[in-house]
Design a protein around this motif. Structure first.
Motif, PDB file in Angstrom:
ATOM      1  N   ILE A 145      46.294  -0.642  18.490  1.00 24.53           N
ATOM      2  CA  ILE A 145      47.606  -0.590  18.328  1.00 24.53           C
ATOM      3  C   ILE A 145      46.751  -0.272  15.958  1.00 24.53           C
ATOM      4  O   ILE A 145      46.994  -0.094  15.895  1.00 24.53           O
ATOM      5  CB  ILE A 145      48.407  -1.874  18.021  1.00 24.53           C
ATOM      6  CG1 ILE A 145      49.037  -0.969  19.185  1.00 24.53           C
ATOM      7  CG2 ILE A 145      49.140  -2.046  17.588  1.00 24.53           C
ATOM      8  CD1 ILE A 145      49.762  -2.306  20.212  1.00 24.53           C
ATOM      9  N   ILE A 146      45.699  -1.738  16.418  1.00 23.89           N
ATOM     10  CA  ILE A 146      45.437  -1.756  15.197  1.00 23.89           C
ATOM     11  C   ILE A 146      44.529  -0.064  14.266  1.00 23.89           C
ATOM     12  O   ILE A 146      44.923   0.631  13.605  1.00 23.89           O
ATOM     13  CB  ILE A 146      44.678  -2.778  14.656  1.00 23.89           C
ATOM     14  CG1 ILE A 146      44.986  -4.247  15.210  1.00 23.89           C
ATOM     15  CG2 ILE A 146      43.798  -2.757  13.540  1.00 23.89           C
ATOM     16  CD1 ILE A 146      43.883  -5.112  15.196  1.00 23.89           C
ATOM     17  N   VAL A 147      43.769  -0.096  14.768  1.00 19.97           N
ATOM     18  CA  VAL A 147      43.256   2.054  14.192  1.00 19.97           C
ATOM     19  C   VAL A 147      44.341   2.692  14.542  1.00 19.97           C
ATOM     20  O   VAL A 147      44.468   3.687  13.278  1.00 19.97           O
ATOM     21  CB  VAL A 147      41.846   2.121  15.871  1.00 19.97           C
ATOM     22  CG1 VAL A 147      41.931   3.791  15.235  1.00 19.97           C
ATOM     23  CG2 VAL A 147      40.427   0.850  15.674  1.00 19.97           C
ATOM     24  N   THR A 148      45.491   2.736  15.429  1.00 24.05           N
ATOM     25  CA  THR A 148      46.421   3.571  14.960  1.00 24.05           C
ATOM     26  C   THR A 148      47.171   3.079  13.976  1.00 24.05           C
ATOM     27  O   THR A 148      47.909   4.565  13.352  1.00 24.05           O
ATOM     28  CB  THR A 148      47.177   3.446  16.046  1.00 24.05           C
ATOM     29  OG1 THR A 148      46.423   3.781  17.161  1.00 24.05           O
ATOM     30  CG2 THR A 148      48.708   4.240  15.874  1.00 24.05           C
ATOM     31  N   THR A 165      42.833  13.523  10.888  1.00 24.23           N
ATOM     32  CA  THR A 165      43.528  11.778  11.621  1.00 24.23           C
ATOM     33  C   THR A 165      43.729  12.322  12.908  1.00 24.23           C
ATOM     34  O   THR A 165      43.672  11.337  13.847  1.00 24.23           O
ATOM     35  CB  THR A 165      44.485  11.285  10.447  1.00 24.23           C
ATOM     36  OG1 THR A 165      45.132  12.500  10.257  1.00 24.23           O
ATOM     37  CG2 THR A 165      43.879  10.267   9.235  1.00 24.23           C
ATOM     38  N   THR A 166      43.564  13.354  13.351  1.00 26.53           N
ATOM     39  CA  THR A 166      44.915  14.276  14.260  1.00 26.53           C
ATOM     40  C   THR A 166      43.339  13.755  15.407  1.00 26.53           C
ATOM     41  O   THR A 166      43.790  13.688  16.348  1.00 26.53           O
ATOM     42  CB  THR A 166      44.638  15.576  13.994  1.00 26.53           C
ATOM     43  OG1 THR A 166      45.967  15.082  13.096  1.00 26.53           O
ATOM     44  CG2 THR A 166      45.765  15.937  15.347  1.00 26.53           C
ATOM     45  N   VAL A 167      42.007  14.035  14.854  1.00 21.86           N
ATOM     46  CA  VAL A 167      40.690  13.679  15.699  1.00 21.86           C
ATOM     47  C   VAL A 167      40.473  12.421  16.155  1.00 21.86           C
ATOM     48  O   VAL A 167      40.278  11.960  17.302  1.00 21.86           O
ATOM     49  CB  VAL A 167      39.757  14.979  14.930  1.00 21.86           C
ATOM     50  CG1 VAL A 167      38.141  14.614  15.648  1.00 21.86           C
ATOM     51  CG2 VAL A 167      40.298  16.529  14.801  1.00 21.86           C
ATOM     52  N   VAL A 168      40.646  11.367  15.007  1.00 23.55           N
ATOM     53  CA  VAL A 168      39.899  10.910  14.706  1.00 23.55           C
ATOM     54  C   VAL A 168      41.431   9.650  16.329  1.00 23.55           C
ATOM     55  O   VAL A 168      41.006   9.001  16.876  1.00 23.55           O
ATOM     56  CB  VAL A 168      40.196   9.758  14.113  1.00 23.55           C
ATOM     57  CG1 VAL A 168      39.810   8.686  14.521  1.00 23.55           C
ATOM     58  CG2 VAL A 168      38.915  10.196  12.791  1.00 23.55           C
ATOM     59  N   THR A 169      42.541  10.169  15.843  1.00 25.81           N
ATOM     60  CA  THR A 169      43.612   9.729  16.830  1.00 25.81           C
ATOM     61  C   THR A 169      43.461  10.036  18.289  1.00 25.81           C
ATOM     62  O   THR A 169      43.703   9.107  18.594  1.00 25.81           O
ATOM     63  CB  THR A 169      45.400   9.730  16.471  1.00 25.81           C
ATOM     64  OG1 THR A 169      45.493   9.744  14.745  1.00 25.81           O
ATOM     65  CG2 THR A 169      45.809   9.601  17.180  1.00 25.81           C
ATOM     66  N   VAL A 197      33.164   8.757  12.373  1.00 28.42           N
ATOM     67  CA  VAL A 197      34.267   8.062  12.888  1.00 28.42           C
ATOM     68  C   VAL A 197      34.507   7.717  14.007  1.00 28.42           C
ATOM     69  O   VAL A 197      34.629   6.346  14.855  1.00 28.42           O
ATOM     70  CB  VAL A 197      35.574   8.035  11.977  1.00 28.42           C
ATOM     71  CG1 VAL A 197      36.761   7.180  12.101  1.00 28.42           C
ATOM     72  CG2 VAL A 197      35.351   8.020  10.298  1.00 28.42           C
ATOM     73  N   SER A 198      35.376   8.372  15.084  1.00 28.94           N
ATOM     74  CA  SER A 198      35.134   8.619  16.263  1.00 28.94           C
ATOM     75  C   SER A 198      33.504   8.045  17.128  1.00 28.94           C
ATOM     76  O   SER A 198      33.979   7.081  18.435  1.00 28.94           O
ATOM     77  CB  SER A 198      35.224   9.970  16.870  1.00 28.94           C
ATOM     78  OG  SER A 198      36.068  10.512  16.112  1.00 28.94           O
ATOM     79  N   MET A 199      32.506   8.510  15.947  1.00 32.02           N
ATOM     80  CA  MET A 199      31.436   7.755  17.180  1.00 32.02           C
ATOM     81  C   MET A 199      31.470   6.492  16.547  1.00 32.02           C
ATOM     82  O   MET A 199      30.779   5.105  17.581  1.00 32.02           O
ATOM     83  CB  MET A 199      30.518   8.804  16.516  1.00 32.02           C
ATOM     84  CG  MET A 199      30.007   9.772  16.911  1.00 32.02           C
ATOM     85  SD  MET A 199      28.781  10.661  16.385  1.00 32.02           S
ATOM     86  CE  MET A 199      27.070   9.222  16.818  1.00 32.02           C
TER      87      MET A 199
END
Length: 130
Positions: free
Chosen positions: A17-20, A37-41, A107-109
């Motif tokens: 929830i915090i990351v989203t 942000t779509t990729v990170v989501t 960022v995803s890593m």
């Protein structure tokens, strides 16, 4: 699922929830740094699902009298992490072509490291030393 497992997964839900919320609030700022942000989501959702599966495997096998069951659960979780997330990154990089966001992958890593740390921490709660 038992109440104990639901309590165990609360920190994961909180992190998700915090990351989203941060991704939604900082969408324009992240776009300036070429972070999609779509990729990170999507990575955040995938990491949540895989971490929940890892915890479920370990929770299911923790009380098994066969010690090999716990080892199989940990190895299965590691296999799922390694190949599942590796395949997701490769699929994204090939599918996005020139429009890919390498910064979003980085960022995803970073999210992967946070989720893995939390997974290990929660796993240690499953079998406290007596």
């Amino acid at each position: 699922m038992t109440k104990e497992f639901r309590l165990l997964t609360r920190p994961l839900a909180g992190l998700f929830i915090i990351v989203t919320a941060l991704l939604l609030a900082l969408r324009t700022r992240l776009a300036q740094f070429n972070i999609d942000t779509t990729v990170v989501t999507c990575a955040n959702i995938l990491l949540l699902v895989i971490t929940m599966l890892n915890l479920y495997f370990q929770y299911k096998n923790i009380n098994n009298p066969n010690p090999n069951a716990m080892v199989r659960g940990v190895i299965g979780a590691t296999f799922l992490n390694l190949f599942g997330l590796g395949a997701a990154v490769l699929i994204y990089l090939f599918a996005a072509g020139v429009n890919r966001s390498i910064n979003a992958v980085f960022v995803s890593m970073g999210l992967y490291i946070i989720y893995t740390w939390l997974d290990v921490r929660l796993s240690l709660r499953l079998n406290p030393k007596k």
